[in-house]
Enzyme design. Structure first.
Site, PDB file in Angstrom:
ATOM      1  N   HIS A  16      45.323   4.360  -9.459  1.00 45.27           N
ATOM      2  CA  HIS A  16      44.722   4.502  -8.140  1.00 45.27           C
ATOM      3  C   HIS A  16      43.928   5.798  -8.044  1.00 45.27           C
ATOM      4  O   HIS A  16      44.493   6.888  -8.047  1.00 45.27           O
ATOM      5  CB  HIS A  16      45.848   4.491  -7.098  1.00 45.27           C
ATOM      6  CG  HIS A  16      45.388   4.548  -5.692  1.00 45.27           C
ATOM      7  ND1 HIS A  16      45.754   5.576  -4.841  1.00 45.27           N
ATOM      8  CD2 HIS A  16      44.604   3.710  -4.972  1.00 45.27           C
ATOM      9  CE1 HIS A  16      45.230   5.350  -3.651  1.00 45.27           C
ATOM     10  NE2 HIS A  16      44.521   4.234  -3.706  1.00 45.27           N
ATOM     11  N   HIS A  58      36.803   9.031  -1.888  1.00 47.99           N
ATOM     12  CA  HIS A  58      37.443   8.112  -0.951  1.00 47.99           C
ATOM     13  C   HIS A  58      36.889   8.279   0.453  1.00 47.99           C
ATOM     14  O   HIS A  58      36.562   7.302   1.130  1.00 47.99           O
ATOM     15  CB  HIS A  58      38.953   8.336  -0.936  1.00 47.99           C
ATOM     16  CG  HIS A  58      39.675   7.477   0.057  1.00 47.99           C
ATOM     17  ND1 HIS A  58      39.852   7.860   1.383  1.00 47.99           N
ATOM     18  CD2 HIS A  58      40.239   6.255  -0.052  1.00 47.99           C
ATOM     19  CE1 HIS A  58      40.503   6.907   2.028  1.00 47.99           C
ATOM     20  NE2 HIS A  58      40.754   5.926   1.188  1.00 47.99           N
TER      21      HIS A  58
END
Length: 299
Positions: A16, A58
């Site tokens: 991730h 992100h």
């Protein structure tokens, strides 16, 4: 596949934002560590700079993961390069993983890292919305991938198996026009007003209004998966816990499952028992160690 074969199979493990438990997310160090950890694939989030470079971040803003501030879309790549994207994590980066000034990655730079893995490896690209460039974010990313040698029919790029993800149903539908359904993942998760307000610093009225929009998007995403329009279901682990009948129905329909972010041992075991195909985790080495005992990849 028989029950015994299913029990022996293991989910593929995706890192991730790289091995983001060990190093700052989306950095060169995090992705090199993911390869060293043996991750079957890596996940990344993308945004566009003002001069249309696809960068791995992100957030739409720089504040949380760098020493800069403001919107990513307001900066050129040249303006982003001097920023420090790694020190906030507090982890020392080995010399072999690059200098502090080399930790911000563009998509082509990540592709070069993955080409160097010396084995087949997955890349799951998530498109963050709302974006000031709207679906231009997807179009520019696909343009970059094609230039790098991506095959839209197979979704392969050299040794890299490319897939695409978004919470936005509009993004998913747009991606399905260019990529095979088996390479497109509709992300889903429960919408919680309190979490939205806290994360974005919104008042009750604005937070509630945004939550309604997000709930509508979630319902449309669930409809897309009910109709198997996208080939991959991407629920969060909390969604898997809370919606067991839905998860079982989608699994029975033949959808591939990519579950995020699975770090706890009991959640890893839950995914194994369900027959989940892919686990996304911040700690790929530990999760691989857990799932590899007496098992083989579930492909």
């Amino acid at each position: 596949m028989t029950t015994d074969e299913s029990a022996a199979a293991r989910p593929l493990v995706y890192a991730h934002r790289g091995s983001s438990g060990a190093f700052a997310e989306h950095t060169r160090a995090a992705y090199l560590q993911a390869i060293a950890d043996g991750a079957d694939g890596v996940e990344c989030d993308v945004h566009l700079t003002r001069d249309q470079h696809v960068v791995l971040l992100h957030d739409a803003t720089l504040d949380r993961t760098s020493d800069g501030t403001g919107q990513v879309a307001d900066r050129t790549l040249e303006e982003l390069r001097p920023l420090d994207f790694s020190s906030w994590k507090g982890a020392r980066i080995p010399d072999a993983y690059g200098a502090k000034s080399e930790q911000l990655l563009t998509l082509p730079e990540l592709l070069d890292i993955l080409r160097g893995a010396g084995r087949g490896i997955g890349l799951a690209i998530e498109f963050k919305h709302p974006s000031p460039y709207q679906l231009g974010l997807e179009d520019r990313t696909l343009e970059v991938l094609r230039r790098e040698g991506w095959n839209p029919r197979t979704s392969m790029l050299d040794n890299i198996i490319v897939s695409f993800m978004s919470f936005s149903p509009d993004s998913v539908k747009h991606l399905l026009e260019s990529a095979p359904a088996g390479a497109v993942c509709q992300l889903v998760d429960d919408v919680k007003v309190a979490d939205i307000r806290e994360e974005l610093g919104l008042g009750a009225l604005t937070g509630g209004a945004l939550a309604n929009v997000m709930r509508a998007a979630q319902a449309e995403g669930e409809r897309i998966l009910d109709g198997a329009e996208a080939g991959i279901a991407g629920p969060g682990i909390g969604y898997v816990r809370a919606h067991a009948p839905t998860v079982q129905r989608w699994l029975a329909s033949g959808l591939r499952f990519r579950v995020w972010t699975v770090d706890a041992e009991d959640d890893v075991e839950r995914c194994r028992e369900l027959g989940i195909h892919e686990i996304t985790t911040n700690w790929p080495a530990q999760v691989l160690s857990q799932v590899m005992a007496d098992s083989r990849p579930l492909r």
